[in-house]
Structures are given as C-alpha cells and as structure tokens.
Write a protein that holds these residues in place. Sequence first.
Motif, PDB file in Angstrom:
ATOM      1  N   ARG A  73       0.837  -1.202   0.000  1.00  0.00           N
ATOM      2  CA  ARG A  73       0.000   0.000   0.000  1.00  0.00           C
ATOM      3  C   ARG A  73       0.864   1.241   0.000  1.00  0.00           C
ATOM      4  O   ARG A  73       1.983   1.257   0.494  1.00  0.00           O
ATOM      5  CB  ARG A  73      -0.929  -0.007   1.208  1.00  0.00           C
ATOM      6  CG  ARG A  73      -0.365   0.558   2.471  1.00  0.00           C
ATOM      7  CD  ARG A  73       0.712  -0.296   3.111  1.00  0.00           C
ATOM      8  NE  ARG A  73       0.982   0.099   4.469  1.00  0.00           N
ATOM      9  CZ  ARG A  73       1.798   1.097   4.814  1.00  0.00           C
ATOM     10  NH1 ARG A  73       2.431   1.808   3.925  1.00  0.00           N
ATOM     11  NH2 ARG A  73       1.985   1.392   6.093  1.00  0.00           N
ATOM     12  N   TRP A  86      10.345   5.814   9.444  1.00  0.00           N
ATOM     13  CA  TRP A  86       9.460   5.032  10.314  1.00  0.00           C
ATOM     14  C   TRP A  86      10.148   3.859  10.991  1.00  0.00           C
ATOM     15  O   TRP A  86       9.559   3.158  11.810  1.00  0.00           O
ATOM     16  CB  TRP A  86       8.234   4.533   9.524  1.00  0.00           C
ATOM     17  CG  TRP A  86       7.377   5.656   9.056  1.00  0.00           C
ATOM     18  CD1 TRP A  86       7.252   6.106   7.771  1.00  0.00           C
ATOM     19  CD2 TRP A  86       6.568   6.513   9.861  1.00  0.00           C
ATOM     20  NE1 TRP A  86       6.417   7.181   7.730  1.00  0.00           N
ATOM     21  CE2 TRP A  86       5.978   7.450   9.000  1.00  0.00           C
ATOM     22  CE3 TRP A  86       6.296   6.579  11.220  1.00  0.00           C
ATOM     23  CZ2 TRP A  86       5.122   8.438   9.454  1.00  0.00           C
ATOM     24  CZ3 TRP A  86       5.437   7.578  11.676  1.00  0.00           C
ATOM     25  CH2 TRP A  86       4.872   8.493  10.800  1.00  0.00           C
ATOM     26  N   ALA A 122       0.515   5.129   1.321  1.00  0.00           N
ATOM     27  CA  ALA A 122      -0.379   5.730   2.315  1.00  0.00           C
ATOM     28  C   ALA A 122      -0.033   7.189   2.617  1.00  0.00           C
ATOM     29  O   ALA A 122       0.407   7.513   3.710  1.00  0.00           O
ATOM     30  CB  ALA A 122      -0.298   4.888   3.589  1.00  0.00           C
ATOM     31  N   GLU A 152      -4.193   8.826   4.426  1.00  0.00           N
ATOM     32  CA  GLU A 152      -4.018   8.894   5.873  1.00  0.00           C
ATOM     33  C   GLU A 152      -4.268  10.319   6.354  1.00  0.00           C
ATOM     34  O   GLU A 152      -3.364  11.146   6.422  1.00  0.00           O
ATOM     35  CB  GLU A 152      -2.621   8.396   6.243  1.00  0.00           C
ATOM     36  CG  GLU A 152      -2.391   6.981   5.721  1.00  0.00           C
ATOM     37  CD  GLU A 152      -1.482   6.128   6.582  1.00  0.00           C
ATOM     38  OE1 GLU A 152      -0.538   6.667   7.168  1.00  0.00           O
ATOM     39  OE2 GLU A 152      -1.738   4.906   6.659  1.00  0.00           O
ATOM     40  N   ARG A 194       7.662   1.596   3.353  1.00  0.00           N
ATOM     41  CA  ARG A 194       7.510   2.998   3.741  1.00  0.00           C
ATOM     42  C   ARG A 194       8.883   3.610   3.960  1.00  0.00           C
ATOM     43  O   ARG A 194       9.905   2.909   3.978  1.00  0.00           O
ATOM     44  CB  ARG A 194       6.653   3.089   5.012  1.00  0.00           C
ATOM     45  CG  ARG A 194       7.252   2.370   6.188  1.00  0.00           C
ATOM     46  CD  ARG A 194       6.326   2.384   7.410  1.00  0.00           C
ATOM     47  NE  ARG A 194       6.935   1.655   8.514  1.00  0.00           N
ATOM     48  CZ  ARG A 194       6.340   1.400   9.665  1.00  0.00           C
ATOM     49  NH1 ARG A 194       5.094   1.799   9.873  1.00  0.00           N
ATOM     50  NH2 ARG A 194       6.969   0.756  10.621  1.00  0.00           N
ATOM     51  N   SER A 198      -0.460  11.296   3.329  1.00  0.00           N
ATOM     52  CA  SER A 198      -1.398  12.257   3.916  1.00  0.00           C
ATOM     53  C   SER A 198      -1.877  13.158   2.789  1.00  0.00           C
ATOM     54  O   SER A 198      -1.120  13.426   1.857  1.00  0.00           O
ATOM     55  CB  SER A 198      -0.680  13.109   4.958  1.00  0.00           C
ATOM     56  OG  SER A 198      -0.324  12.294   6.037  1.00  0.00           O
ATOM     57  N   TYR A 204      -1.237   7.832  13.995  1.00  0.00           N
ATOM     58  CA  TYR A 204      -0.703   7.083  12.856  1.00  0.00           C
ATOM     59  C   TYR A 204      -0.425   5.632  13.257  1.00  0.00           C
ATOM     60  O   TYR A 204      -0.759   4.690  12.536  1.00  0.00           O
ATOM     61  CB  TYR A 204       0.576   7.742  12.328  1.00  0.00           C
ATOM     62  CG  TYR A 204       1.368   6.795  11.462  1.00  0.00           C
ATOM     63  CD1 TYR A 204       0.914   6.449  10.188  1.00  0.00           C
ATOM     64  CD2 TYR A 204       2.523   6.169  11.931  1.00  0.00           C
ATOM     65  CE1 TYR A 204       1.591   5.529   9.409  1.00  0.00           C
ATOM     66  CE2 TYR A 204       3.202   5.250  11.161  1.00  0.00           C
ATOM     67  CZ  TYR A 204       2.737   4.936   9.905  1.00  0.00           C
ATOM     68  OH  TYR A 204       3.401   4.013   9.137  1.00  0.00           O
TER      69      TYR A 204
END
Length: 552
Positions: free
Chosen positions: A38, A257, A40, A74, A253, A42, A235
């Motif tokens: 995915r 993160w 994701a 998101e 990602r 913002s 989140y």
Amino acid sequence: MDNIKLANLLFPDVTLTPEDLEVKYPPRELPEGARVTRFAPSPTGYLHIGGLFGALTDVLVAKASKGVSYLRIEDTDKKREIDDGVSAIIKGFDAFGVEFTEGVTGFGTEKGDYGPYTQSQRVFIYHAVAKRLVEEGKAYPCFCTAEELTALREQQETDGAAIRGYFGKYAKCRCLSCEQIEENLAAGKSWVLRFRSEGDENKRITFEDLIRGKIEMPENIIDEVLLKSDGIPTYHFAHVCDDHFMRTTHVIRGEEWLSSVPKHIAMFKACGYKVPKYVHTAQVMKLDDETGDKRKLSKRKDPEAAVSYFVEKGFPREAVIEYLLTLLNSNFEDWRRANPAADAMDFPFNLKKMGASGCLFDLLKLTDVSKNVISKMKAPDIYARVAAWARDYAPDYYETFTADPAFSTAILNIDREVPKPRKDLAKWDEVPAYLSYFFAEPEIDPRLLPERVSRADAKAILAAYQPVYDPAEDKDAWFARLKSLCPDLGFCPEVKAYKQNPEAYKGHVGDVSSVVRLAVTGRTNTPDLCTIMQLLGRERVLTRLQAAAAVF
Ligand code: GLU
C-alpha cells in the motif's frame, strides 16, 4: 478493575467487534507468494518525488507477485491536510502511469472491497479494536492535560531519564481505578486512549527488514496514544488496524518510520495480528549546489522535489519512471538491456535489490535518460504529447503548434526514422525554442558564421545560391547543388580534398552549407537542412536567404 465495564464506559455506542471485522475483511484469496502493498500518503496536496518512488515500488512489487497494491489516504493529522489534498496526489500518479489495484481513485471516490480507504472514514474500525484492547486490559484512558505532560517532560529532564515519554512510573493514569475514571468522565474531562505497554527496557526485539536485513532494537516501553481526544487514531494505531484489515503483507515505507517498528510490533501482537513484513526505503537525496554535500530533496528548497515539476517541464513519464527504476533497483539496467522494448511497468521488481542508503537524484542524468527515451518515440506520438503539455502549460504556444498538425508532426519527424536518431530534446518545454525557426523568422547573428567565412563571403554564397535553389531537389541533388557553387566562390567541394590542401581554398562545402543553414534557421546546428527547407517551402526560404544576405 472491571475492564469490560471500562470498555463500555469509554465506548458505549460501539457494538461492532473485531470478529465482525474479520468477517467483513477476510484474508485475500491470492496466489501463493502474492504481495499486498500500500501507499499511504497524507492528503497534503503535494506529491514528493520520494512518494512516486515509494508508490512505484508498491505497485511493481505487487504486480511482479500477482498481488494487490492500494492507495490509502491517511488523513488523521488535520494539521497536514488541505481541503482537497487528494486530487493533486492522484493527478501525480496518473501523469506517471502509476496505477494501484485498489483504493482511493479521486476526491471522494475509491474502488476495492477492503475500504473505506480513507482513514477518517474508518473510525468505526479503530473504535472496535480499541474497545477490545480496553476489554483485555491492553489500553486505558489518560486524562493528563497538556500542562501535566509538559511537567512530566521537565521531570524526566531533571531526572536525566534515558527514555522520555509516558511510561512506567511517569504514566500517572496507568493505574487509575474504575471509580476515578468514572468520576473524570462524569466531570467531562477529555481523555486519550493509551496503549498499556508490556515492554521491558532491558529487552531487545529483532525483526527482519527486507532491505536492511536483521535489525535489533530495544523493546517499546512507551504507553503510546492510540486514540486522540477527538477519537481519531494516531498514525501508529491506524497503521496497525488498517494494515491488518486491508491484509497488507508488505509495509513499504520511508526509513523515517524504522524507529517506530518496536511500537508497531508490540501493537500488532497486543491485537493478536500477524506482523507484516517491513521494508524501509532510503531517502531521495541530491547534491547540494552550494555545499556539494548529499542532502534530502527538500520540498522548500528544490522545485524538483515535487512530482508536478516534471509534469510542468514536460518530461515524458516513461523517462522519469525509467530513471527512477535505475535508482531504485540495481538490476533494472541489466533487465532493460535484455528487454529494450518492454514496458518499465513489467519490470520484475526485486526488493532485495534496493539500496539501503539514500539514492542520489540527479537531474542531469534524468535529462540524458529522457533524451534517449524521446529519441525512440515516433513523431505523431511526440506531437500529441507536446500538444497536451502546451495546452496546460504554454497556451499561446499551443495555438502555434497545433495550427497545422501535419506540419508540426513532419518537422518533429526530421532525422527521426533513422538508425541513430538525434537526442536533442529532453522535455517538452524545450520544444518552443527548439522549433522556433519553423514558426517565426529567425534572428541572424553574423558572429555565428563559420570562422573561415567572412561576411562578404557569406553574402556571396547566398547571392550565388538564390537563383539556383530548387525546392524540388532531394537530399543528394540539394547537396550536389551546394558543391557546384563552391569552385567559383573559392571553396572546396570535397572536405577530404580541402584537408589535403587547405591553403588553396577559403573553406569547404561544409562552410557553404553552414551559411545557408544560418540564413534559413539562425542556427549553427539543426537536423537535416534539406528537409527543413522542403518543409518551410520556397517562399519562406527565399525570404530568409534575402533577409540574411542583407544582415551579413
Ligand atoms: N501517512 C504516512 C506518511 O505520510 C505513511 C507512512 C506509511 O506508509 O506507513 O508518512
């Protein structure tokens, strides 16, 4: 404390259970080894080139494994959001042909069975999971005010605490009794829901990152916020619920993160969910023009950090994708050599071939890739793309360029259907200048005459050429005509002969054609001049020859 009672106090209206959600979002029926990925973002209305990197990785990894990629918005952080921050992102992906299997497709639209794909519409899911965590004693309400949290931070500073945050003895609300909680709720105090961490600061966890290998980190001991005071998840919590119920297999990602993974693993485990595979991708870097140092591509400083930059400049999408893939996967270039005509989207993307350190985005290299890509395009294709670009970004030029489509296509076709096409163009915003002499009389600068040709010679060359110029002549006849003028003008018709005896001549036939080229186009370098003159037509050529003669 009675956790069931507490859960009902906190979530009186929530009747949906995680079991219901398991039924609503069953494991996907996909072939063995298929990956679900995915992207994701913002909804900030801005697509960073690093985002395109990430999305491309998601889409290709899914595609190569016959899996699913989806786009999830998101929007839990209201500070980062703009009204319609989704359309610009979708537009960015459309422009580069990056197509997800599922997810958000536009402002308010989506496709797929695992939605809604916008987090603000998934609150019912987060609340169902949150309620269950409270029932199991794995989450609790925290009533600490902003002042109390500041005081806690200050206390930790004074204590010289190695770990900062809401945990252990600092976690005041961790041990509130049901009565105290009831009182606080009755008093209308605002609360957040916190994760009750079971981590041990002396223990470490290990996990496998598909790019970085085995990673070891201290366990999470922080009682992270799961739901903010407005009931919206953080989140961290949304990631855990969404990637579970959307059945993501690979969380790809940004590396920022990585440090949150212990937190996320603890939450996945507390919920009883399988931890997905993690892939933390490197940052997109550039060499700073001033310092020469490698640094992150910055939204503020670098226009090329925005994907829209490449659309506005008119880089063909294939070129950008092609270049990104050379940066992303070390085996892309070999694959490309073996499959020169294949669609880049069919590249069997291998996560293991991604670099762990930041890749350097170099506009000059992209420019080279783009020249190569454009050199292989057919003229009608280029015509359509330039027209589409101009309609959006150069409306005046659009009128000029599309007034006679056959003419514009023909000029783009000069020297194109040959074994080694020219590599003059890297992006569509260069087209107006590149083709300018086809649409307007060129300015003639006599300083551009070849060194060996005086202005008087140039005049003489044009004077001799005008009466014999014949627009019907093909390339060979055209060149033979120029050669035939040479002896009387003091130039050598053969370059070879000239080189053997340069003193005997003013110059050679190449100098004579350069004078004609400068007169007709204002340039010293163009595609095939004979074809240019045929396309311009007799009238325009004669006018230009005369005008140039007057300037020389
Ligand atoms: N919404 C997060 C961001 O914009 C996405 C991180 C993720 O892919 O999990 O950074």
